[in-house]
Design a protein around this motif. Structure first.
Motif, mmCIF file in Angstrom:
data_model
loop_
_atom_site.group_PDB
_atom_site.id
_atom_site.type_symbol
_atom_site.label_atom_id
_atom_site.label_comp_id
_atom_site.label_asym_id
_atom_site.label_seq_id
_atom_site.Cartn_x
_atom_site.Cartn_y
_atom_site.Cartn_z
ATOM 1 N N UNK A 3 0.834 -1.199 0.000
ATOM 2 C CA UNK A 3 0.000 0.000 0.000
ATOM 3 C C UNK A 3 0.866 1.246 0.000
ATOM 4 N N UNK A 4 0.315 2.336 -0.526
ATOM 5 C CA UNK A 4 1.017 3.612 -0.492
ATOM 6 C C UNK A 4 0.912 4.204 0.920
ATOM 7 N N UNK A 5 1.680 5.231 1.153
ATOM 8 C CA UNK A 5 1.677 5.878 2.472
ATOM 9 C C UNK A 5 0.292 6.427 2.810
ATOM 10 N N UNK A 9 -2.295 5.254 5.884
ATOM 11 C CA UNK A 9 -2.878 6.185 6.863
ATOM 12 C C UNK A 9 -4.380 5.961 7.001
ATOM 13 N N UNK A 10 -5.062 5.806 5.852
ATOM 14 C CA UNK A 10 -6.522 5.610 5.873
ATOM 15 C C UNK A 10 -6.884 4.272 6.504
ATOM 16 N N UNK A 11 -6.145 3.217 6.154
ATOM 17 C CA UNK A 11 -6.486 1.887 6.679
ATOM 18 C C UNK A 11 -6.250 1.785 8.177
ATOM 19 N N UNK A 12 -5.328 2.589 8.706
ATOM 20 C CA UNK A 12 -5.017 2.512 10.142
ATOM 21 C C UNK A 12 -5.894 3.418 10.997
ATOM 22 N N UNK A 13 -6.806 4.151 10.346
ATOM 23 C CA UNK A 13 -7.760 4.948 11.136
ATOM 24 C C UNK A 13 -8.560 3.980 12.016
ATOM 25 N N UNK A 35 -8.668 -1.792 5.883
ATOM 26 C CA UNK A 35 -9.086 -1.138 7.131
ATOM 27 C C UNK A 35 -9.879 -2.128 7.993
ATOM 28 N N UNK A 36 -10.733 -2.960 7.369
ATOM 29 C CA UNK A 36 -11.472 -3.988 8.114
ATOM 30 C C UNK A 36 -10.496 -4.945 8.799
ATOM 31 N N UNK A 37 -9.466 -5.362 8.055
ATOM 32 C CA UNK A 37 -8.463 -6.267 8.624
ATOM 33 C C UNK A 37 -7.769 -5.611 9.821
ATOM 34 N N UNK A 38 -7.448 -4.331 9.685
ATOM 35 C CA UNK A 38 -6.795 -3.620 10.803
ATOM 36 C C UNK A 38 -7.703 -3.513 12.018
ATOM 37 N N UNK A 39 -9.002 -3.305 11.782
ATOM 38 C CA UNK A 39 -9.940 -3.272 12.908
ATOM 39 C C UNK A 39 -9.933 -4.598 13.659
ATOM 40 N N UNK A 40 -9.956 -5.683 12.891
ATOM 41 C CA UNK A 40 -9.980 -7.012 13.506
ATOM 42 C C UNK A 40 -8.673 -7.275 14.264
ATOM 43 N N UNK A 41 -7.543 -6.871 13.665
ATOM 44 C CA UNK A 41 -6.243 -7.022 14.326
ATOM 45 C C UNK A 41 -6.238 -6.264 15.658
ATOM 46 N N UNK A 42 -6.950 -5.128 15.692
ATOM 47 C CA UNK A 42 -7.009 -4.308 16.917
ATOM 48 C C UNK A 42 -8.104 -4.761 17.883
ATOM 49 N N UNK A 43 -8.632 -5.960 17.665
ATOM 50 C CA UNK A 43 -9.534 -6.560 18.640
ATOM 51 C C UNK A 43 -11.015 -6.374 18.395
ATOM 52 N N UNK A 44 -11.411 -5.788 17.258
ATOM 53 C CA UNK A 44 -12.836 -5.591 16.980
ATOM 54 C C UNK A 44 -13.452 -6.909 16.515
ATOM 55 N N UNK A 45 -14.591 -7.251 17.085
ATOM 56 C CA UNK A 45 -15.345 -8.440 16.668
ATOM 57 C C UNK A 45 -15.820 -8.244 15.224
ATOM 58 N N UNK A 46 -15.466 -9.151 14.286
ATOM 59 C CA UNK A 46 -15.874 -8.993 12.882
ATOM 60 C C UNK A 46 -17.377 -8.785 12.708
ATOM 61 N N UNK A 47 -18.166 -9.401 13.599
ATOM 62 C CA UNK A 47 -19.627 -9.276 13.500
ATOM 63 C C UNK A 47 -20.120 -7.878 13.807
ATOM 64 N N UNK A 262 -19.601 16.332 12.291
ATOM 65 C CA UNK A 262 -18.537 15.741 13.111
ATOM 66 C C UNK A 262 -17.357 16.721 13.188
ATOM 67 N N UNK A 263 -17.260 17.401 14.303
ATOM 68 C CA UNK A 263 -16.169 18.386 14.456
ATOM 69 C C UNK A 263 -14.810 17.703 14.496
ATOM 70 N N UNK A 264 -14.798 16.418 14.879
ATOM 71 C CA UNK A 264 -13.528 15.678 14.978
ATOM 72 C C UNK A 264 -13.267 14.830 13.738
ATOM 73 N N UNK A 265 -13.920 15.149 12.636
ATOM 74 C CA UNK A 265 -13.769 14.378 11.400
ATOM 75 C C UNK A 265 -12.324 14.394 10.914
ATOM 76 N N UNK A 266 -11.772 13.211 10.649
ATOM 77 C CA UNK A 266 -10.449 13.089 10.036
ATOM 78 C C UNK A 266 -10.634 12.917 8.527
ATOM 79 N N UNK A 267 -9.853 13.652 7.744
ATOM 80 C CA UNK A 267 -9.948 13.567 6.289
ATOM 81 C C UNK A 267 -8.637 13.047 5.715
ATOM 82 N N UNK A 268 -8.753 12.020 4.873
ATOM 83 C CA UNK A 268 -7.593 11.424 4.218
ATOM 84 C C UNK A 268 -7.740 11.591 2.705
ATOM 85 N N UNK A 269 -6.649 11.893 2.049
ATOM 86 C CA UNK A 269 -6.667 12.079 0.597
ATOM 87 C C UNK A 269 -5.912 10.936 -0.087
#
Length: 610
Positions: A3-5, A9-13, A35-47, A262-269
């Protein structure tokens, strides 16, 4: 896969709202999956992960691709309608309600609206008017706009729209029916008003990912925002420059407003295009940069330079086909011919099939064969072969010159005979000029029988007054005169190779079959509207019928100052067509349509000046 840099960044959000602005060919699906894979790696239940896609095909494709990347089970890949249907069924079981879908058979909805239209407006709607009415009803539901407010707008084209809307809704309520748009509006109300269902579904989905966010309507966004609360783990991948579904209630404004929500919105390009050559990326980037209402993005690519984009100005659509045919003999890889309206497919299918070119067609719904012009021409040609058929003549007599009235029709019906005009000569009290008109009609129909098909259709247009009828009635019929000229061109184009009326009718049936045939695995050519090509890519792309009034549409041109957003959507549509191409891009403009000169698309003029 590396993946590109920016992709990393987007996938690790992880938590909180995010907007990923991804240009064409930037690898949107790849970012969502990683990003889904990263969520699961960080302990999120896939369901607990919900991914919303634009279409069922996209959700199935994304699920298949995910299975190749991860062994995790339970991730939800759904369309918004599939999600809402679950909510409706769940709510229905609790409340003892049953929801039956009107659109199990699309024809049922069409027939219902047609009957309602006729009963209220006392006139028969064309297929185009009926399609427009359905789109306007859908627009109201997707934007949560009431029918009276929409009817007051200038863009409302349906006569007595609010009455038709109410009758349609009343019928569904009486019969316990819902349509696809009701799935959205009812689910929104359930989630808004029913705390049990709202809490239940929020607990189901703690992380929501939205693909093709620019194509999400107002009510769809509201549904997803409600579900995302209070965690607001809402990850949206979108490209405002590819927002082309305003008629469905989608608008890039929803993306522009996310920061207010969302005032805390993160934007990735994600601005790197992995698909297209430098030539195509540069010209498309300059082109879309003319839009004022957009996120500022600079598209770039590491791909090599290739062939410059080609603008071909030809005499007629038939010359467009010849140009494409010659290019296809030289080009390698997969090719696509893209157009604004399904109508453009008719001439292509007629030409390519006779040239033994294998192709697939993306959009199988085509109203050409049931259009009133096609029916009129067939009726007139059939009547020329049997001048006794008063019932047939009654269907079109008022569309041709001759000053025939209902009284004359009634008289001919009462007398009959092998030639109804011979009978009409005996109508009491006819003045001499009327007798001359009847005599000309009689001679015209006899001549019509002797002409070949293409000449006969031209004779009907020019000598028998059919063109005048279309000019005077195009607005009432709900179509521009230029579009009606296209129908006549295609009818003549097909008739040119038909020795007889029977051959012509047989050819129409065969073309209708070709439009419906299953896809051929070995075909390297696809025909598609630009709308249906979104998300796809081809080595070579031909954009055809680039005429002012077609792309951009006449209404967008006429209202460019008051409604810039409509004109900018037309530019986005053109941009989507351009960015489907990987190596070779061709723009085609026919100077004449059915013998009448047409203006080059101003978008092509823009490209020429760049």
């Amino acid at each position: 896969m590396k993946l590109t840099e920016n992709q990393i960044k987007a996938t690790k959000h992880f938590k909180g709202p995010a907007l990923v602005l991804a240009v064409p060919g930037a690898g949107k699906t790849t970012v969502i999956l990683y990003r889904i894979i990263n969520l699961i790696i960080n302990g999120v239940d896939p369901r607990k992960i919900l991914t919303i896609t634009f279409s069922k095909a996209a959700s199935l494709d994304m699920a298949r691709r995910f299975e190749k990347l991860s062994r995790a089970k339970g991730v939800n890949f759904l369309t918004i309608h599939a999600l809402c249907y679950r909510i409706l069924l769940d709510f229905g079981r609790i409340k003892g309600k049953k929801y039956d879908l009107l659109e199990k058979n699309r024809g049922d909805k069409i027939r219902l609206l047609k009957d309602i239209y006729i009963s209220i407006n006392k006139s028969y709607p064309s297929d185009e008017l009926l399609e427009n009415t359905m789109n306007e009803i859908s627009f109201c539901k997707n934007t949560l706009l009431n029918a009276e407010s929409f009817e007051a707008r200038e863009e409302c084209q349906t006569l007595n729209f609010s009455k038709i809307y109410k009758a349609y809704e009343d019928y569904k309520v009486k019969k316990h029916l819902i349509d696809f748009d009701d799935m959205l509006t009812i689910s929104y109300k359930i989630l808004r008003d029913d705390s049990y269902i709202r809490t239940k579904y929020r607990s189901f989905f703690e992380f929501i990912l939205l693909d093709e966010g620019q194509d999400t309507s107002y009510v769809q966004f509201l549904i997803l925002k409600i579900l995302a609360k209070p965690l607001n783990n809402f990850f949206i991948v979108a490209d405002d420059d590819q927002s082309i579904y305003a008629f469905r209630g989608a608008s890039p404004r929803e993306l522009f407003n996310l920061k207010k929500t969302y005032s805390d919105l993160k934007t990735y390009y994600m601005e790197e295009n992995f698909r297209s050559s430098k030539n195509i990326v540069n010209i498309s980037n300059s082109f879309i940069g003319q839009n004022e209402n957009r996120f500022k993005k600079t598209v770039f690519t590491e791909n090599a330079w290739a062939s410059p984009a080609t603008i071909a100005k030809v005499k007629s659509p038939a010359d467009e086909y010849d140009f494409i045919f010659k290019q296809l003999q030289k080009l390698e890889g997969e090719s696509a011919i893209l157009y604004r309206n399904n109508l453009s497919a008719i001439g292509l299918v007629e030409f390519l099939e006779r040239k033994n070119i294998f192709f697939n067609i993306k959009d199988q719904k085509n109203k050409f064969f049931s259009h009133f012009i096609v029916r009129d021409i067939i009726d007139i040609l059939k009547f020329a072969e049997d001048l006794s058929n008063i019932d047939l003549y009654q269907r079109f007599y008022y569309k041709l010159e001759g000053y025939i009235s209902k009284r004359h029709i009634a008289y001919m019906k009462s007398r009959g005979g092998s030639n109804i005009f011979d009978c009409l000569f005996k109508f009491p009290g006819l003045p001499d000029y009327y007798l001359e008109k009847i005599g000309k009609l009689n001679r015209d129909f006899k001549k019509l029988k002797r002409l070949n098909l293409s000449e006969a259709i031209g004779f009907i247009e020019d000598e028998m007054g059919y063109l005048n009828y279309l000019k005077e009635n195009s607005k009432r019929l709900g179509e521009s005169y230029k579009v009606l000229m296209e129908y006549l061109f295609y009818i003549k184009f097909i008739g040119k190779n038909a020795p007889s009326l029977d051959d012509f009718l047989g050819r129409l049936k065969h073309l209708e079959y070709l439009l419906q045939k299953p896809k051929s695995v070995g075909a390297n050519l696809e025909l598609s509207t630009i709308h249906s090509s979104k998300g796809l890519e081809y080595d070579n792309v031909f954009l055809i019928d680039l005429i002012d009034g077609n792309l951009p549409t006449k209404s967008a041109i006429d209202n460019i100052r008051e409604k810039l957003y409509a004109f900018e959507e037309e530019r986005r549509l053109f941009y989507v067509g351009m960015t489907r191409a990987k190596k070779n891009l061709f723009f085609l403009y026919p100077k004449y349509m059915n013998g009448e000169e047409v203006e080059i698309s101003r978008f092509l003029s823009d490209l020429e000046s760049m």
